[in-house]
Every structure is written in structure tokens, then in C-alpha cells.
Scaffold this motif. Structure first.
Motif, PDB file in Angstrom:
ATOM      1  N   UNK A  91     -21.070 -29.929  41.800  1.00 48.19           N
ATOM      2  CA  UNK A  91     -21.756 -29.593  40.552  1.00 48.19           C
ATOM      3  C   UNK A  91     -23.265 -29.531  40.752  1.00 48.19           C
ATOM      4  N   UNK A  92     -23.800 -30.491  41.496  1.00 47.72           N
ATOM      5  CA  UNK A  92     -25.237 -30.482  41.761  1.00 47.72           C
ATOM      6  C   UNK A  92     -25.625 -29.246  42.559  1.00 47.72           C
ATOM      7  N   UNK A  93     -24.806 -28.889  43.535  1.00 46.78           N
ATOM      8  CA  UNK A  93     -25.082 -27.713  44.350  1.00 46.78           C
ATOM      9  C   UNK A  93     -24.996 -26.441  43.511  1.00 46.78           C
ATOM     10  N   UNK A  94     -24.022 -26.404  42.606  1.00 48.78           N
ATOM     11  CA  UNK A  94     -23.868 -25.231  41.755  1.00 48.78           C
ATOM     12  C   UNK A  94     -25.042 -25.031  40.814  1.00 48.78           C
ATOM     13  N   UNK A  95     -25.685 -26.125  40.423  1.00 47.30           N
ATOM     14  CA  UNK A  95     -26.865 -26.028  39.549  1.00 47.30           C
ATOM     15  C   UNK A  95     -28.139 -25.761  40.337  1.00 47.30           C
ATOM     16  N   UNK A  96     -28.020 -25.800  41.669  1.00 48.57           N
ATOM     17  CA  UNK A  96     -29.220 -25.663  42.487  1.00 48.57           C
ATOM     18  C   UNK A  96     -30.048 -26.924  42.488  1.00 48.57           C
ATOM     19  N   UNK A  97     -29.427 -28.045  42.129  1.00 47.57           N
ATOM     20  CA  UNK A  97     -30.141 -29.317  42.057  1.00 47.57           C
ATOM     21  C   UNK A  97     -30.158 -29.991  43.419  1.00 47.57           C
ATOM     22  N   UNK A  98     -30.946 -31.044  43.496  1.00 49.05           N
ATOM     23  CA  UNK A  98     -30.986 -31.851  44.711  1.00 49.05           C
ATOM     24  C   UNK A  98     -29.618 -32.464  44.957  1.00 49.05           C
ATOM     25  N   UNK A  99     -29.187 -32.412  46.191  1.00 49.30           N
ATOM     26  CA  UNK A  99     -27.885 -32.985  46.543  1.00 49.30           C
ATOM     27  C   UNK A  99     -27.914 -34.488  46.315  1.00 49.30           C
ATOM     28  N   UNK A 100     -26.916 -35.055  45.622  1.00 51.50           N
ATOM     29  CA  UNK A 100     -26.901 -36.506  45.406  1.00 51.50           C
ATOM     30  C   UNK A 100     -27.031 -37.268  46.719  1.00 51.50           C
ATOM     31  N   UNK A 101     -27.899 -38.269  46.695  1.00 48.58           N
ATOM     32  CA  UNK A 101     -28.113 -39.078  47.884  1.00 48.58           C
ATOM     33  C   UNK A 101     -29.191 -38.548  48.797  1.00 48.58           C
ATOM     34  N   UNK A 102     -29.681 -37.325  48.528  1.00 54.94           N
ATOM     35  CA  UNK A 102     -30.713 -36.739  49.372  1.00 54.94           C
ATOM     36  C   UNK A 102     -32.091 -37.103  48.844  1.00 54.94           C
ATOM     37  N   UNK A 103     -33.046 -37.289  49.757  1.00 55.91           N
ATOM     38  CA  UNK A 103     -34.413 -37.605  49.356  1.00 55.91           C
ATOM     39  C   UNK A 103     -35.295 -36.367  49.309  1.00 55.91           C
ATOM     40  N   UNK A 104     -34.709 -35.190  49.555  1.00 57.14           N
ATOM     41  CA  UNK A 104     -35.497 -33.958  49.532  1.00 57.14           C
ATOM     42  C   UNK A 104     -34.698 -32.853  48.866  1.00 57.14           C
ATOM     43  N   UNK A 105     -35.360 -31.807  48.348  1.00 56.55           N
ATOM     44  CA  UNK A 105     -34.640 -30.707  47.707  1.00 56.55           C
ATOM     45  C   UNK A 105     -33.761 -29.977  48.705  1.00 56.55           C
ATOM     46  N   UNK A 106     -32.906 -29.104  48.180  1.00 52.56           N
ATOM     47  CA  UNK A 106     -32.021 -28.313  49.039  1.00 52.56           C
ATOM     48  C   UNK A 106     -32.827 -27.448  49.991  1.00 52.56           C
TER      49      UNK A 106
END
Length: 285
Positions: free
Chosen positions: A270-285
Motif C-alpha cells: 500500500x505504501x509503495x502504491x501511494x508512492x510513499x516511503x517504504x515502511x521501516x526505511x529512513x529515506x524516500x523511495x
């Protein structure tokens, strides 16, 4: 020249040669500060541990000592229990007559045992009062949430309370994992702020778990094992140890692990589909 004198001369020459080398001064002149308690090293966002469990005691048996160490470090802890843990509803007391089955009371007793255990883990009196409330979850589902705080330390217990058995007596959570059409009811524990039971399907349970992951955004997630070891046991041993046939673990634990991993995958997707930061990641995609 004697060997001893030769070695001493060589050592002196080596020392003289290295004396002129430019050795950089250490970049740190003092001890390195530890991260603040409860803060992740890679992020300024406060750390949080979330545990996805089958029964109200799996964390005490299978997640320790990590659970205690997290609390001692000041890291908030959230525990989500998929089943009510009501078993057959018989809360046996050694030396007393066998009581009549009471699933709501048995589930409530297991909840109380958890509250007492976590109060002691926080160094408080075991009967310290907790704050109880009802949380609105994804898809209109509701769950009891119990909270206890002690300074910066905080424990939340989320009880989804699905029944451990279907109406036909089959194991509830494993059946729900295998049968996408099954509707599994919930149990309202005695003394719960919840007023009525609900139900879950395969999809709705994963959605609720993914919603909780999105709400709490944990930095660490503890799950049970979705792929237990193969193990042959006699029927007596299997029943005594509550094992599923051919495997070394309780069937509810395996199903809870599978639901947990499915929810983690859905949360990330879901986060990837929104173009959001991947959960648990400290940096944007």
C-alpha cells in the motif's frame, strides 16, 4: 653482532623511521554517545516494537527476553492478540472441582494475567490499574485496547479476540487462513469495554492488521513462525504439547505468523502504491 643486539638495533631503527610518519589524530576524542532510549539510530522518529501474536501469553513465552529489554530501554511496546485464548472455557484450579465451561470468563482471566505480568515487567504492582478503551479498526471492526504507562515506558495490549474454534469445532485461525469464505466470530471477554461480538474473514483480518501496522508504524515487528520445523510425534505427545500433525508448533501460532506476514506485505504494498516511503526505511523511495 650478537643476535640480541641485532634485534635491538633493528627495533630502534624501525622506531626512528616511524617517528616521522604523519599519523592522523583520532576523529573522536571522547566516548561515543549511545542513542537516546527508545530512538532508532537511523531515524529521529521514536522507536516502537509491535508484536503480532496468536494467544494472550505467546509474547511472555516466545518473545522474551527481547520484550523485557525493549521495555527496559524505554521503547514503547504494542502487542496484538489475534485470538481470545478461550480454549474450552475451563479455567482449572488445582485441587478444586472442575468448573463449568465459560469462554468469556476464561478469556478475561488470560487478559488479566497479561496485565499483571506487564505491570511487573514495568516494576509496578501487579494490580496497577490499566486504561481500557475500545478502538475503531479498519472496516468497522472494534477491539479492546488496554494501556499502561510508567514514565516514558508504555505498553498497549490490543485484543482482536477471534474464537479459537469455528462453529463446527475446527481450529479457528488455521481454518480462517485456509478458507477464504469462512466467517470467524469473536469472543467478548468478561469485564471488557466491548459490548458486542463481531466477526472476521481472511481478507478483513489482514486488512485490520495492515491498518494497525500503518497506525503504529513500528520500527521492529515480532511475529510467530509461519514455517515451523517438521517433526514427527506420537499422538500422545502431539496432544500433550498442542502440536499440529507433522510440525513442531501449535497450529494457531503458524496461522498467526502467516497472517502477520501477509499483513506486512500488504502494508508495504500500500505504501509503495501511494508512492510513499517504504515502511521501516529512513529515506524516500
Amino acid at each position: 653482532m650478537p643476535r640480541r643486539a641485532l634485534l635491538l638495533a633493528a627495533g630502534a631503527a624501525g622506531a626512528a623511521a616511524t617517528a616521522g610518519c604523519a599519523v592522523p589524530a583520532p576523529r573522536r576524542r571522547g566516548p561515543v554517545a549511545d542513542p537516546a532510549p527508545g530512538l532508532a539510530i537511523a531515524s529521529t522518529r521514536r522507536a516502537l516494537v509491535l508484536q503480532l501474536l496468536a494467544h494472550p501469553d505467546d509474547d511472555l513465552y516466545f518473545m522474551n527476553p527481547d520484550t523485557r529489554e525493549a521495555l527496559d530501554a524505554g521503547t514503547p511496546l504494542v502487542c496484538v492478540y489475534l485470538t481470545a485464548g478461550e480454549a474450552d472455557g475451563v479455567n482449572k484450579i488445582p485441587g478444586a472441582p472442575r468448573p463449568a465451561p465459560d469462554r468469556a470468563a476464561y478469556s478475561s482471566s488470560r487478559h488479566q494475567g497479561l496485565r499483571q505480568a506487564y505491570a511487573e515487567l514495568l516494576g509496578l504492582d501487579r494490580f496497577t490499574p490499566w486504561q481500557k478503551s475500545v478502538a475503531a479498526l479498519h472496516g468497522g471492526h472494534r477491539a479492546e485496547v488496554d494501556v499502561l504507562t510508567d514514565g516514558v515506558r508504555r505498553v498497549e495490549l490490543v485484543f482482536l479476540n477471534t474464537a479459537m474454534h469455528t462453529g463446527r469445532g475446527r481450529p479457528g485461525l488455521p481454518s480462517l487462513w485456509r478458507d477464504r469464505r469462512l466467517v470467524l466470530r469473536t469472543v467478548v471477554a468478561d469485564n471488557s469495554p466491548l459490548e458486542r461480538a463481531g466477526s472476521y474473514t481472511y481478507e478483513s483480518l489482514i486488512d485490520v492488521l495492515a491498518g494497525l501496522l500503518e497506525e503504529y508504524r513500528p520500527t521492529v515487528v515480532h511475529t510467530l513462525d509461519p514455517d515451523p520445523d517438521l517433526q514427527f510425534s506420537s499422538e500422545y505427545e502431539r496432544r500433550r504439547d498442542s502440536e499440529q500433525r507433522g510440525y513442531s508448533d501449535h497450529a494457531d501460532h503458524t496461522a498467526a505468523g502467516c497472517f502477520a506476514w501477509a499483513a506486512l506485505i500488504r502494508w508495504v504494498a500500500r505504501a509503495d502504491g501511494r508512492g510513499s516511503r517504504c515502511p521501516g526505511s529512513s529515506s524516500p523511495r
